[in-house]
Motif scaffolding. Structure first.
Motif, PDB file in Angstrom:
ATOM      1  N   CYS A  48     -44.074 -70.805   2.503  1.00  0.00           N
ATOM      2  CA  CYS A  48     -43.542 -71.389   4.258  1.00  0.00           C
ATOM      3  C   CYS A  48     -44.287 -72.340   4.719  1.00  0.00           C
ATOM      4  O   CYS A  48     -43.090 -73.621   5.623  1.00  0.00           O
ATOM      5  CB  CYS A  48     -43.110 -70.326   5.602  1.00  0.00           C
ATOM      6  N   ALA A  91     -43.710 -75.756   2.844  1.00  0.00           N
ATOM      7  CA  ALA A  91     -42.272 -76.448   3.242  1.00  0.00           C
ATOM      8  C   ALA A  91     -41.415 -77.114   4.052  1.00  0.00           C
ATOM      9  O   ALA A  91     -41.252 -77.661   4.074  1.00  0.00           O
ATOM     10  CB  ALA A  91     -41.301 -74.847   2.301  1.00  0.00           C
ATOM     11  N   ALA A  92     -42.339 -76.544   5.310  1.00  0.00           N
ATOM     12  CA  ALA A  92     -42.211 -76.950   6.778  1.00  0.00           C
ATOM     13  C   ALA A  92     -42.776 -78.128   7.056  1.00  0.00           C
ATOM     14  O   ALA A  92     -42.162 -78.904   7.167  1.00  0.00           O
ATOM     15  CB  ALA A  92     -42.448 -76.283   7.310  1.00  0.00           C
ATOM     16  N   ARG A 142     -40.283 -80.781   6.179  1.00  0.00           N
ATOM     17  CA  ARG A 142     -39.260 -81.022   6.682  1.00  0.00           C
ATOM     18  C   ARG A 142     -39.706 -81.261   8.219  1.00  0.00           C
ATOM     19  O   ARG A 142     -38.360 -81.683   8.616  1.00  0.00           O
ATOM     20  CB  ARG A 142     -38.718 -79.704   6.465  1.00  0.00           C
ATOM     21  N   ASP A 148     -35.742 -80.857  12.441  1.00  0.00           N
ATOM     22  CA  ASP A 148     -34.716 -79.951  11.569  1.00  0.00           C
ATOM     23  C   ASP A 148     -34.979 -78.183  11.448  1.00  0.00           C
ATOM     24  O   ASP A 148     -36.637 -77.997  11.291  1.00  0.00           O
ATOM     25  CB  ASP A 148     -35.208 -80.283  10.158  1.00  0.00           C
ATOM     26  N   PRO A 149     -34.306 -77.438  11.967  1.00  0.00           N
ATOM     27  CA  PRO A 149     -34.380 -75.879  12.460  1.00  0.00           C
ATOM     28  C   PRO A 149     -34.127 -75.069  11.128  1.00  0.00           C
ATOM     29  O   PRO A 149     -35.272 -74.011  11.479  1.00  0.00           O
ATOM     30  CB  PRO A 149     -33.000 -75.435  13.080  1.00  0.00           C
ATOM     31  N   ILE A 150     -34.385 -75.570   9.691  1.00  0.00           N
ATOM     32  CA  ILE A 150     -34.892 -74.922   8.771  1.00  0.00           C
ATOM     33  C   ILE A 150     -36.602 -75.033   8.779  1.00  0.00           C
ATOM     34  O   ILE A 150     -37.512 -74.176   8.906  1.00  0.00           O
ATOM     35  CB  ILE A 150     -34.177 -75.574   7.817  1.00  0.00           C
ATOM     36  N   GLY A 151     -36.629 -76.374   9.475  1.00  0.00           N
ATOM     37  CA  GLY A 151     -38.421 -76.565   9.749  1.00  0.00           C
ATOM     38  C   GLY A 151     -38.739 -75.534  10.653  1.00  0.00           C
ATOM     39  O   GLY A 151     -40.603 -75.026   9.942  1.00  0.00           O
ATOM     40  N   VAL A 194     -37.871 -73.043  11.460  1.00  0.00           N
ATOM     41  CA  VAL A 194     -38.139 -71.275  11.066  1.00  0.00           C
ATOM     42  C   VAL A 194     -38.800 -70.901  10.292  1.00  0.00           C
ATOM     43  O   VAL A 194     -39.953 -70.305   9.987  1.00  0.00           O
ATOM     44  CB  VAL A 194     -36.332 -71.154  10.888  1.00  0.00           C
ATOM     45  N   LEU A 195     -39.341 -72.037   9.451  1.00  0.00           N
ATOM     46  CA  LEU A 195     -40.112 -71.767   8.373  1.00  0.00           C
ATOM     47  C   LEU A 195     -41.609 -71.433   8.949  1.00  0.00           C
ATOM     48  O   LEU A 195     -42.354 -71.627   8.716  1.00  0.00           O
ATOM     49  CB  LEU A 195     -40.227 -73.243   7.127  1.00  0.00           C
TER      50      LEU A 195
END
Length: 165
Positions: free
Chosen positions: A87, A90-91, A94, A151-154, A156-157
């Motif tokens: 996580c 990966a964050a 992003r 980036d919202p996925i970043g 969350v990660l």
């Protein structure tokens, strides 16, 4: 020359902090250069396993034992660490490293809340004050970085990294 434990401790914390901070920058640069994130994770864990194995050999503590509960627990912790690191890295691919680090370091607040809920023991004033101070620092980094267009996925990660940590 003998170094006092306080000086040694301060040096160790400084070294660990600088390594932790620069790893993120190195990962972002490696991914930008075309390295695959799973390959970077595998290299990191293989290097760690090699270092632990070398220390065990040097201390003559490397013995073959029956596989048991401690091994299963260590394997489970390793999987949790892999999830946290996955996580975290990966964050970084992003969103900005500073934002990832800031969000990752919300984990003391998460631990304090989890302990209060699980043990039904509420934190003392010192714990609350130190946690609040740390979270104010996180908020300052997040606000100063300008989170527009992040980036919202970043996000969350990065928060997943803190939770799994």
């Amino acid at each position: 020359m003998r170094i006092s434990p306080a000086v040694f401790g301060a040096l160790a914390v400084t070294l660990a902090s600088s390594i932790f901070g620069t790893v993120g920058i190195a990962v972002q640069a490696a991914v930008a250069a075309g390295f695959a994130l799973p390959l970077l994770l595998a290299m990191r864990y293989l290097a760690t396993a090699g270092a632990v194995h070398s220390i065990a050999l040097a201390r003559k503590e490397h013995r073959v034992r029956r596989f048991g509960r401690p091994h299963l627990a260590a394997f489970g912790l390793g999987l949790a660490a892999l999830g946290q690191t996955g996580c975290y890295f990966a964050a970084m691919t992003r969103i900005d490293v500073a934002l990832v680090l800031a969000l990752h370091f919300t984990f003391p607040g998460i631990v304090l809340i989890a302990e209060a809920l699980h043990a039904r023991r509420w934190p003392g004033r010192r714990q609350l004050a130190s946690c609040a101070l740390a979270l104010v620092g996180v908020a300052l980094v997040v606000l100063a970085g300008g989170t527009r267009g992040v980036d919202p996925i970043g996000l969350v990660l990065a928060l997943g990294s803190a939770i799994s940590y």
